[in-house]
Write an enzyme that holds these catalytic residues in place. Structure first.
Site, PDB file in Angstrom:
ATOM      1  CG  HIS A 194       9.769   3.140   8.376  1.00 20.15           C
ATOM      2  ND1 HIS A 194      10.507   2.667   7.319  1.00 20.15           N
ATOM      3  CD2 HIS A 194      10.293   4.732   8.371  1.00 20.15           C
ATOM      4  CE1 HIS A 194      11.587   3.698   6.600  1.00 20.15           C
ATOM      5  NE2 HIS A 194      11.204   4.896   7.374  1.00 20.15           N
TER       6      HIS A 194
ATOM      7  CG  HIS B 130       5.756   1.499   5.645  1.00 27.69           C
ATOM      8  ND1 HIS B 130       6.120   2.723   5.707  1.00 27.69           N
ATOM      9  CD2 HIS B 130       6.831   0.691   5.841  1.00 27.69           C
ATOM     10  CE1 HIS B 130       7.444   2.504   5.517  1.00 27.69           C
ATOM     11  NE2 HIS B 130       8.078   1.443   5.531  1.00 27.69           N
TER      12      HIS B 130
ATOM     13  CG  ASP C 199       9.618  -1.304   6.980  1.00 25.19           C
ATOM     14  OD1 ASP C 199       8.942  -1.270   5.987  1.00 25.19           O
ATOM     15  OD2 ASP C 199      10.455  -0.299   7.537  1.00 25.19           O
TER      16      ASP C 199
ATOM     17  CE  LYS D  60     -14.141  15.359 -15.940  1.00 27.74           C
ATOM     18  NZ  LYS D  60     -13.522  14.538 -14.789  1.00 27.74           N
TER      19      LYS D  60
ATOM     20  CG  ASP E  18     -11.304   9.487 -12.627  1.00 30.92           C
ATOM     21  OD1 ASP E  18     -11.653  10.403 -12.045  1.00 30.92           O
ATOM     22  OD2 ASP E  18     -11.810   8.360 -13.013  1.00 30.92           O
TER      23      ASP E  18
ATOM     24  CD  GLU F 196     -13.714  11.037 -15.506  1.00 28.70           C
ATOM     25  OE1 GLU F 196     -14.468  11.538 -14.757  1.00 28.70           O
ATOM     26  OE2 GLU F 196     -12.393  11.541 -15.526  1.00 28.70           O
TER      27      GLU F 196
END
Length: 533
Positions: A36, A42, A44, A235, A237, A372
């Site tokens: 799919h 991916h 199924d 900040k 990430d 962070e």
């Protein structure tokens, strides 16, 4: 067993997927694996049980080696008639993309009560298909929707690349299915995806915008807060990105101009909902952990299909609005305008607020929350594209550094694929070795990285300061003997590394791999050093 969720997600006037009807209980114990190509490619995996197809999305495909495990995310039950479904679901519809019947056949449960066993969180079965043959297990994890698909019995030979891209039903390739005449949509002009749903198409070209790509402004690393009139932001990430919208076109672009729209369709959808004809927004794509912090490791796991954390786009600057270039306005004015543009109903877009007050107290609170770091912006600063002038600064509370992968070592013990990464950075145009990174990897990540390394193999060592013939006091490089067992790759992949400190001889202490940085080019990776504030 119910098909209510299946039917709720689909408009059968716009997609020719079979309607949700329960089948009789005379099961034939059939299975199907459908490849799919939706927002992410991916597989199924579906088993015929209780009048429906019990279904799981397997991001990295079916495991082949004995004991190999793959994450399988349980999705809604599908009708049994879905077992022969193949073709293209129109973009804009749920699961939009090409679907191939990759394999099909029958399965034999190795228990007398398979439905009860499955409800209890484990199912052992044998597949007899055109491609898949042998034993597998399904084992549920703590999250009731997350399972592991595990290969039992003996290893299976790998399916060839040709067979992997050939339908077990029609013999067509994914490309043939995607370009063929089986694209299902209503015949009316209004049925095209963008008109039907109000969603803009993610393939709008950047050239359709009134401005060329704007290189993001950069922040300078400092070791202490500067004096003067500053605002601060948390900040984030994640991946730096520009969100662009003009009329019916939207784009999500990385700092090195890679398309992020297909990776993060939920962000793209939210950009389309902004009530402005034209905008260019600077921000950061982030995955959130259970405590609401941005996590680069989770973002990497999301990209690999291993995790499904919340994905948000933190917007912190507005560069253009309805044809007006705002980069010469001060940052406080740009942010005020940005907040109004985003509004209250912005999907996964979040406004990144300014934090004013004593920076020492802000830093203390941020450290207590294990954030962070902080980004500081001088209140009177304009937007300097591509520059690191010091008008924006970053205070880091954790040691992290972007580095380039130049090679890897052989695996040892129970580890598969590779042992440690060999990483470095550019200094005066030459690639310098910074150390070995051997932690921070899942089995799926080891496999994914190894696959990419094999495509970038290199005969000679790319690091200018290897070999090193002696051990160092605070770390070590590689001796001529050790280098014989190393594998070298083209220095094209950038990764993010967390570590405790730089050693005196310029090596990383206690490095941990966080993830690949698809949004950065290798040429811009240098050793980040703090500047006087």
């Amino acid at each position: 067993m119910s098909l209510k969720e299946y039917s709720r997600k689909r408009d059968f006037e716009k997609t020719a997927e079979p309607k949700g009807r329960l089948a009789g209980r005379g099961e034939q114990n059939r299975f199907v694996v459908q490849k799919h190509a939706a927002s992410r490619l991916h597989y199924d995996f579906r088993l015929e049980m209780g009048g429906t197809l019990k279904s799981w999305a397997v991001p990295k495909g079916i495991p082949w080696k004995k004991g190999e495990k793959r994450l399988a995310v349980e999705v809604e039950d599908h009708p049994v008639s879905y077992i022969d479904f193949e073709g293209t679901i129109p973009k804009g519809e749920y699961g939009g993309g090409t679907v191939m019947v990759w394999d099909r056949g029958t399965f034999e449960p190795l228990s007398s009560s398979p439905a009860r066993e499955l409800a209890g969180g484990k199912l052992h079965f044998v597949l007899q298909g055109q491609k898949l043959n042998g034993e597998w297990y399904l084992v549920r994890l703590r999250d009731e929707k997350q399972w592991l698909l595990i290969k039992g019995g003996e290893d299976m030979p790998f399916v060839s690349q040709k067979s992997d891209d050939t339908s077990a039903l029609s013999g067509k390739t994914m490309r043939q299915l995607g370009e063929g005449d089986r694209v299902w949509r209503s015949n009316s002009p209004e049925s095209e995806p963008a008109r039907r749903t109000g969603r803009t198409l993610p393939n709008a070209r950047l050239s359709s915008f009134s401005t060329a790509f704007i290189e993001p402004m950069k922040a300078r690393l400092v070791n202490s807060p500067p004096k003067g009139d500053w605002i601060y932001e948390v900040k984030i990430d994640g991946f730096r990105a520009l969100a662009l919208k003009k009329g019916g076109g939207v784009r999500l672009v990385s700092r090195n101009q890679k398309d992020f729209g297909t990776k993060f369709p939920e962000v793209l959808d939210s950009i389309a909902k902004i009530k402005a004809h034209e905008v260019i927004i600077d921000g950061e794509i982030a995955a959130l952990d259970s405590e609401g912090r941005s996590s680069f490791q989770l973002l990497q796991a999301y990209d690999l299909g291993q995790e499904r954390p919340p994905i948000l786009f933190y917007a912190f600057d507005l560069l253009q609005l309805n044809g007006k270039d705002l980069r010469h306005e001060v940052v406080t004015k740009r942010k005020a305008e940005l907040k109004k543009v985003i509004g209250k109903a912005a999907g996964v877009i979040r406004f990144s607020p300014s934090l004013e007050g004593d920076v020492a107290e802000l830093s203390k609170q941020a450290k207590a929350l294990r954030l962070e770091g902080l980004i500081g912006k001088r209140k009177d600063s304009t937007y300097e594209s591509g520059e690191r002038s010091g008008a924006w600064i970053k205070l880091k509370f954790q040691q992290e550094q972007d580095l380039i992968i130049g090679g890897y070592t052989e695996p040892e013990g129970a580890r598969n694929y590779f042992g440690a990464l060999l990483v470095g950075y550019y200094e005066e145009g030459a690639l310098k070795f910074a150390g070995k990174v051997g932690t921070g990897f899942s089995e799926a990540l080891l496999q994914s990285l190894y696959g990419r390394f094999k495509q970038k193999s290199l005969v000679n060592c790319p690091f200018v300061n290897l070999p090193e013939s002696k051990k160092c006091r605070y770390g070590r490089g590689l001796t001529p003997g050790e280098m014989k067992s190393c594998h070298w790759i083209q220095p094209k992949l950038v990764c993010q590394i967390k570590f405790s400190e730089w050693t005196r001889d310029g090596k990383l202490r206690q490095p941990v791999f966080l993830g690949l940085r698809e949004d950065k080019d290798p040429e811009e990776v240098v050793r980040e050093k703090t500047a006087a504030s």
